[in-house]
Design an enzyme around this catalytic site. Structure first.
Site, PDB file in Angstrom:
ATOM      1  N   SER A   1       0.836  -1.207   0.000  1.00 37.34           N
ATOM      2  CA  SER A   1       0.000   0.000   0.000  1.00 37.34           C
ATOM      3  C   SER A   1       0.862   1.245   0.000  1.00 37.34           C
ATOM      4  O   SER A   1       1.964   1.249   0.541  1.00 37.34           O
ATOM      5  CB  SER A   1      -0.883  -0.007   1.258  1.00 37.34           C
ATOM      6  OG  SER A   1      -1.477   1.257   1.460  1.00 37.34           O
TER       7      SER A   1
ATOM      8  N   TYR B   1      -1.708  -0.422  10.653  1.00 35.88           N
ATOM      9  CA  TYR B   1      -2.020  -1.145   9.403  1.00 35.88           C
ATOM     10  C   TYR B   1      -0.871  -0.945   8.422  1.00 35.88           C
ATOM     11  O   TYR B   1      -0.332  -1.911   7.876  1.00 35.88           O
ATOM     12  CB  TYR B   1      -3.340  -0.630   8.806  1.00 35.88           C
ATOM     13  CG  TYR B   1      -3.444  -0.890   7.325  1.00 35.88           C
ATOM     14  CD1 TYR B   1      -3.218   0.136   6.404  1.00 35.88           C
ATOM     15  CD2 TYR B   1      -3.710  -2.159   6.839  1.00 35.88           C
ATOM     16  CE1 TYR B   1      -3.278  -0.107   5.046  1.00 35.88           C
ATOM     17  CE2 TYR B   1      -3.775  -2.410   5.480  1.00 35.88           C
ATOM     18  CZ  TYR B   1      -3.547  -1.374   4.589  1.00 35.88           C
ATOM     19  OH  TYR B   1      -3.582  -1.614   3.232  1.00 35.88           O
TER      20      TYR B   1
ATOM     21  N   LYS C   1       2.277  -3.516   6.679  1.00 32.58           N
ATOM     22  CA  LYS C   1       2.680  -3.624   5.271  1.00 32.58           C
ATOM     23  C   LYS C   1       4.194  -3.462   5.158  1.00 32.58           C
ATOM     24  O   LYS C   1       4.861  -4.172   4.410  1.00 32.58           O
ATOM     25  CB  LYS C   1       1.973  -2.549   4.422  1.00 32.58           C
ATOM     26  CG  LYS C   1       0.467  -2.735   4.303  1.00 32.58           C
ATOM     27  CD  LYS C   1       0.101  -4.041   3.604  1.00 32.58           C
ATOM     28  CE  LYS C   1      -1.399  -4.167   3.399  1.00 32.58           C
ATOM     29  NZ  LYS C   1      -1.758  -5.473   2.784  1.00 32.58           N
TER      30      LYS C   1
HETATM   31  C1  WQD Z   1      -9.577   9.805   0.851  1.00 30.49           C
HETATM   32  C2  WQD Z   1      -9.797  11.296   1.011  1.00 30.49           C
HETATM   33  C3  WQD Z   1     -10.058  11.996   3.296  1.00 30.49           C
HETATM   34  C4  WQD Z   1     -13.876   9.889   3.937  1.00 30.49           C
HETATM   35  C5  WQD Z   1      -6.936   4.861   2.942  1.00 30.49           C
HETATM   36  C6  WQD Z   1      -5.833   4.093   3.593  1.00 30.49           C
HETATM   37  C7  WQD Z   1      -4.956   3.473   2.548  1.00 30.49           C
HETATM   38  C8  WQD Z   1      -5.779   2.652   1.583  1.00 30.49           C
HETATM   39  C9  WQD Z   1      -6.875   3.514   0.966  1.00 30.49           C
HETATM   40  C10 WQD Z   1      -5.646   0.370   2.262  1.00 30.49           C
HETATM   41  C11 WQD Z   1      -9.024  11.900   2.179  1.00 30.49           C
HETATM   42  C12 WQD Z   1     -11.341  12.238   2.510  1.00 30.49           C
HETATM   43  C13 WQD Z   1     -12.710  10.387   3.372  1.00 30.49           C
HETATM   44  C14 WQD Z   1     -14.914  10.788   4.278  1.00 30.49           C
HETATM   45  C15 WQD Z   1     -13.571  12.613   3.475  1.00 30.49           C
HETATM   46  N1  WQD Z   1      -6.333   1.550   2.229  1.00 30.49           N
HETATM   47  N2  WQD Z   1     -12.569  11.723   3.142  1.00 30.49           N
HETATM   48  N3  WQD Z   1     -14.717  12.128   4.031  1.00 30.49           N
HETATM   49  O1  WQD Z   1      -7.196   7.808   3.751  1.00 30.49           O
HETATM   50  O2  WQD Z   1      -6.414   8.261   1.356  1.00 30.49           O
HETATM   51  O3  WQD Z   1      -6.384   5.942   2.233  1.00 30.49           O
HETATM   52  O4  WQD Z   1      -7.654   4.041   2.065  1.00 30.49           O
HETATM   53  O5  WQD Z   1      -4.599   0.111   1.714  1.00 30.49           O
HETATM   54  O6  WQD Z   1      -4.027   2.639   3.207  1.00 30.49           O
HETATM   55  O7  WQD Z   1      -5.027   5.002   4.335  1.00 30.49           O
HETATM   56  O8  WQD Z   1      -8.553   7.007   1.745  1.00 30.49           O
HETATM   57  O9  WQD Z   1     -10.924   7.124   1.169  1.00 30.49           O
HETATM   58  O10 WQD Z   1     -10.269   7.243   3.621  1.00 30.49           O
HETATM   59  O11 WQD Z   1      -9.797   9.191   2.130  1.00 30.49           O
HETATM   60  O12 WQD Z   1     -13.412  13.840   3.262  1.00 30.49           O
HETATM   61  O13 WQD Z   1     -15.998  10.410   4.793  1.00 30.49           O
HETATM   62  O14 WQD Z   1     -11.179  11.543   1.285  1.00 30.49           O
HETATM   63  O15 WQD Z   1      -9.794  13.070   4.195  1.00 30.49           O
HETATM   64  O16 WQD Z   1      -8.622  13.218   1.804  1.00 30.49           O
HETATM   65  P1  WQD Z   1      -7.107   7.374   2.331  1.00 30.49           P
HETATM   66  P2  WQD Z   1      -9.965   7.594   2.210  1.00 30.49           P
END
Ligand code: WQD
Length: 332
Positions: A124, A149, A153
């Site tokens: 990841s 998490y 990895k």
């Molecule tokens: C994306 C953007 C949030 C939810 C995570 C893990 C990563 C991988 C993918 C496993 C950010 C914003 C989110 C919400 C929001 N998983 N957001 N409101 O955090 O980039 O990555 O998932 O491998 O390891 O860290 O993904 O989809 O949670 O967030 O504004 O309700 O959307 O702040 O900018 P992230 P995400």
């Protein structure tokens, strides 16, 4: 050629099994259904019109792995199985370290015993921690992740690197995923979290279908074009296809290497919301909420190395991703 896929009924695993079967591989899946549903097995068969072997079980169960390797001539493995919720990993680190590391050790010990030494590992972008430079390149030194998490990895990558050093017959592809979203165009498989989603896209989908009231946008005061978080979203089918290329690469016997699997483009939260509304002709009400702990402002890939070494590039655009994500939801 027969491939063992751990976690093969999960979101990325199921899409990868579809591409493996479509590419003519035989497939054996082991999955404990902790974060997936048994119905996915039949949906994969329906999409591909091909059969494959499914074992309900845990990759930490070495007796089951021994049974599988005795019964099937496995040529390579793709290792997806593992817990993947960032927030949950902060609350339950022991559960994450035990499961995500013991599963890898059990799989590699059994592979070694049966002289199977080709593996594609589901890593990841979170291993990069807070990116110092953008776009992110693989040569960046991996220091630490921002959550347990991500640390699992990093530890798994180290285990596989040391395994290759101990025996250079091991061929290991470390695929560092950015943000997988979307679903198979058939609408039969996709991302279907059981509880309130942590990730952006499944949350948007539940707001669009009326299951949830509104989206909370975690911060609009980041140093980004519109102030909201920027990420490298990649269609899950593009990501699945990268695994086929990675399996093929492991048979070139080039040892171990890491590859960013992203599109190389960053999109902000509000750009995703707007694209979703435009393509699907649906409203996604949102409010600006405080920043989420552990979030970085921007994270997106330089994916040239995967192009060069794996002959892989992403093909789907953001409009395809938001369309397929919504299509899966309304069909299920
Ligand atoms: C994306 C953007 C949030 C939810 C995570 C893990 C990563 C991988 C993918 C496993 C950010 C914003 C989110 C919400 C929001 N998983 N957001 N409101 O955090 O980039 O990555 O998932 O491998 O390891 O860290 O993904 O989809 O949670 O967030 O504004 O309700 O959307 O702040 O900018 P992230 P995400």
């Amino acid at each position: 050629m027969k491939i063992l896929v751990t976690g093969g009924t999960g979101y990325i695993g199921s899409h990868t099994v579809v591409e493996l079967l479509n590419s003519g591989y035989e497939v054996v899946v082991i999955d404990n259904l902790y974060n997936s549903k048994i119905e996915v097995v039949d949906k994969i068969k329906k999409i591909t019109k091909k059969d494959f072997t499914f074992y309900k079980g845990d990759v930490c169960d070495k007796e089951l792995l021994e049974e599988i390797f005795n019964k099937h001539k496995i040529d390579a493995t793709i290792h997806f199985a593992g817990y993947k919720a960032v927030g949950e990993s902060v609350e339950k680190p022991l559960m994450y370290y035990r499961n995500n590391i013991v599963s890898t050790l059990s799989l590699c010990e059994t592979m070694s015993k049966h002289n199977v030494k080709n593996i594609v590992f589901s890593s990841s972008a979170t291993v990069y921690g807070i990116p110092e430079i953008l776009p992110i390149i693989e040569k960046l030194e991996i220091k630490h992740a921002t959550n347990p998490y991500g640390e699992t990895k990093i530890v798994n990558e180290k285990i596989l690197k040391d395994l290759h050093i101990s025996d250079n017959k091991w061929n290991v592809a470390l695929l560092r995923y950015f943000n997988p979203i979307g679903a198979h165009p058939s609408g039969l498989i996709g991302e279907n979290p059981n509880d309130i989603p942590n990730n952006l896209m499944p949350y948007i989908v539940k707001v669009a279908t009326g299951e949830l009231k509104e989206l909370s946008v975690y911060g609009n005061d980041y140093d980004t074009p519109d102030g909201t978080g920027v990420r490298d979203y990649i269609h899950v089918v593009d990501l699945a296809k990268a695994h086929i290329k990675a399996i093929e690469w492991t048979f070139k016997n080039e040892g171990i290497d890491a590859f960013n699997i992203g599109t190389g483009h960053g999109y902000s939260v509000l750009e995703i919301v707007k694209a979703f509304e435009k393509v699907n002709k649906v409203k996604v009400p949102y409010k600006i909420a405080p920043r989420r702990k552990g979030d970085v402002a921007s994270c997106y890939a330089n994916s040239n190395y995967a192009k060069e070494k794996l002959d892989w590039t992403s093909t789907y655009e953001i409009d395809d991703m938001v369309k397929d994500a919504y299509n899966f939801a309304i069909k299920n």
